[in-house]
Design a protein around this motif. Structure first.
Motif, mmCIF file in Angstrom:
data_model
loop_
_atom_site.group_PDB
_atom_site.id
_atom_site.type_symbol
_atom_site.label_atom_id
_atom_site.label_comp_id
_atom_site.label_asym_id
_atom_site.label_seq_id
_atom_site.Cartn_x
_atom_site.Cartn_y
_atom_site.Cartn_z
ATOM 1 N N ASN A 141 0.996 -1.075 0.114
ATOM 2 C CA ASN A 141 -0.087 -0.058 0.347
ATOM 3 C C ASN A 141 1.106 1.528 0.117
ATOM 4 O OD1 ASN A 141 -1.653 2.093 0.107
ATOM 5 N ND2 ASN A 141 -2.833 1.034 2.181
ATOM 6 N N VAL A 142 1.440 1.104 -1.173
ATOM 7 C CA VAL A 142 2.177 2.497 -0.434
ATOM 8 C C VAL A 142 1.809 4.362 -0.690
ATOM 9 C CG1 VAL A 142 2.137 2.661 -3.911
ATOM 10 C CG2 VAL A 142 4.188 3.555 -2.674
ATOM 11 N N ALA A 143 0.767 4.329 -1.572
ATOM 12 C CA ALA A 143 0.151 5.245 -1.627
ATOM 13 C C ALA A 143 -0.513 5.466 0.097
ATOM 14 C CB ALA A 143 -1.349 5.096 -1.820
ATOM 15 N N PHE A 144 -0.808 4.687 0.839
ATOM 16 C CA PHE A 144 -0.960 5.332 2.874
ATOM 17 C C PHE A 144 0.669 5.004 2.806
ATOM 18 C CE2 PHE A 144 -0.055 2.824 5.915
ATOM 19 C CZ PHE A 144 -0.662 3.216 7.869
ATOM 20 N N LEU A 145 1.406 4.491 2.418
ATOM 21 C CA LEU A 145 3.485 4.797 3.032
ATOM 22 C C LEU A 145 3.466 6.072 2.780
ATOM 23 C CD1 LEU A 145 4.983 1.404 2.228
ATOM 24 C CD2 LEU A 145 4.331 2.224 4.817
ATOM 25 N N ILE A 146 3.043 6.624 2.036
ATOM 26 C CA ILE A 146 3.556 7.701 1.387
ATOM 27 C C ILE A 146 2.443 9.273 2.405
ATOM 28 C CG2 ILE A 146 3.648 9.687 -0.463
ATOM 29 C CD1 ILE A 146 5.379 7.720 -0.171
ATOM 30 N N LYS A 147 1.164 8.857 2.383
ATOM 31 C CA LYS A 147 0.272 9.856 3.347
ATOM 32 C C LYS A 147 1.760 9.941 4.906
ATOM 33 C CE LYS A 147 -3.652 9.983 0.515
ATOM 34 N NZ LYS A 147 -3.773 10.469 0.646
ATOM 35 N N HIS A 148 1.948 8.835 4.738
ATOM 36 C CA HIS A 148 2.056 8.641 6.250
ATOM 37 C C HIS A 148 3.216 9.569 6.056
ATOM 38 C CE1 HIS A 148 3.283 6.588 10.639
ATOM 39 N NE2 HIS A 148 4.486 6.733 9.545
ATOM 40 N N LEU A 149 4.213 8.500 5.654
ATOM 41 C CA LEU A 149 5.430 9.656 5.309
ATOM 42 C C LEU A 149 5.139 11.442 5.086
ATOM 43 C CD1 LEU A 149 9.052 10.493 5.184
ATOM 44 C CD2 LEU A 149 8.557 9.735 2.140
ATOM 45 N N TRP A 150 4.516 11.859 4.956
ATOM 46 C CA TRP A 150 3.902 13.640 4.977
ATOM 47 C C TRP A 150 3.517 13.877 5.539
ATOM 48 C CZ3 TRP A 150 4.785 16.769 0.792
ATOM 49 C CH2 TRP A 150 4.419 17.352 0.578
ATOM 50 N N ARG A 151 2.880 12.868 6.364
ATOM 51 C CA ARG A 151 1.840 13.627 7.899
ATOM 52 C C ARG A 151 3.472 13.711 9.040
ATOM 53 N NH1 ARG A 151 -1.997 9.949 7.366
ATOM 54 N NH2 ARG A 151 -0.929 8.177 8.251
#
Length: 214
Positions: free
Chosen positions: A197-207
């Motif tokens: 779930n790379v989209a989730f990983l990127i959102k987590h990094l952004w947060r």
């Protein structure tokens, strides 16, 4: 004692993307751009550099007028055949090309970073999508370096969809730093394989960037 609070990162945070050929760096860059990052595409900057009169003259002086297409521009497919591979002759030509174009591409990237930093409200992050980011020493411009981890089979499949042969894929891979060395130099590893779930990983990094930016 608890873990120390990490230092605040100055805005904009500069993020470099690295990985193997066809690992999905552009896809990750697009996800970060959708979150609000400014994306710098080194390939696009490279196209601009190749279209300049000065570079065209240098390359044709080096390898002849046959390097030009019908529009009198550098034919990138012909240039690729000259510089991708791991033979001594090919490596020498690639180093020659890099000595001509890399400083110019770097200058354009630094100009875009400086312009973003001078804005009244800079973007939270700037993403540098550069296939040779480590080879060109661009990691020194970055606060974070993300290695995009993608299985070989998946990368070969993606390359085939671009119309590349397996030979073409391996020639490009051979022209870059090894994957093991890229992993060692990364600050983060992003799983971009099937089922992740790379989209989730990127959102987590952004947060995390939001909470830790100055």
């Amino acid at each position: 004692m608890g873990n120390p609070t990490p230092p605040k990162l100055a805005r904009p945070v500069v993020i470099g993307l690295i990985g193997g050929v066809a690992s999905g760096k552009t896809f990750i860059g697009n996800l970060l751009e959708a979150e609000g990052a400014l994306r710098i595409d080194a390939d696009r900057l490279g196209h601009e550099v190749l279209q300049t009169d000065e570079v065209r003259q240098q390359l044709t002086d080096q390898w002849g007028q046959t390097l030009l297409n019908e529009s009198n521009e550098i034919d990138r497919a012909k240039l690729a055949k000259l510089v991708f591979g791991d033979s001594g002759e090919v490596v020498a030509r690639r180093r020659q090309l890099e000595s001509i174009v890399h400083p110019r591409i770097r200058a354009l990237a630094q100009s875009k970073i400086a312009a973003a930093r001078s804005l009244p409200r800079p973007p939270l992050a700037i993403v540098i999508d550069a296939p040779l980011l480590l080879e060109a020493d661009w990691e020194k411009m970055c606060d974070l370096v993300l290695f995009i981890e993608t299985p070989l089979e998946e990368r070969l499949s993606r390359a085939a969809r671009r119309g590349w042969t397996v030979e073409h894929f391996h020639e490009r891979e051979a022209s870059q730093m090894s994957l093991d060395e890229k992993r060692k130099q990364a600050t983060h590893i992003i799983d971009n394989g099937p089922g992740s779930n790379v989209a989730f990983l990127i959102k987590h990094l952004w947060r995390q960037l939001v909470s830790n930016s100055a």
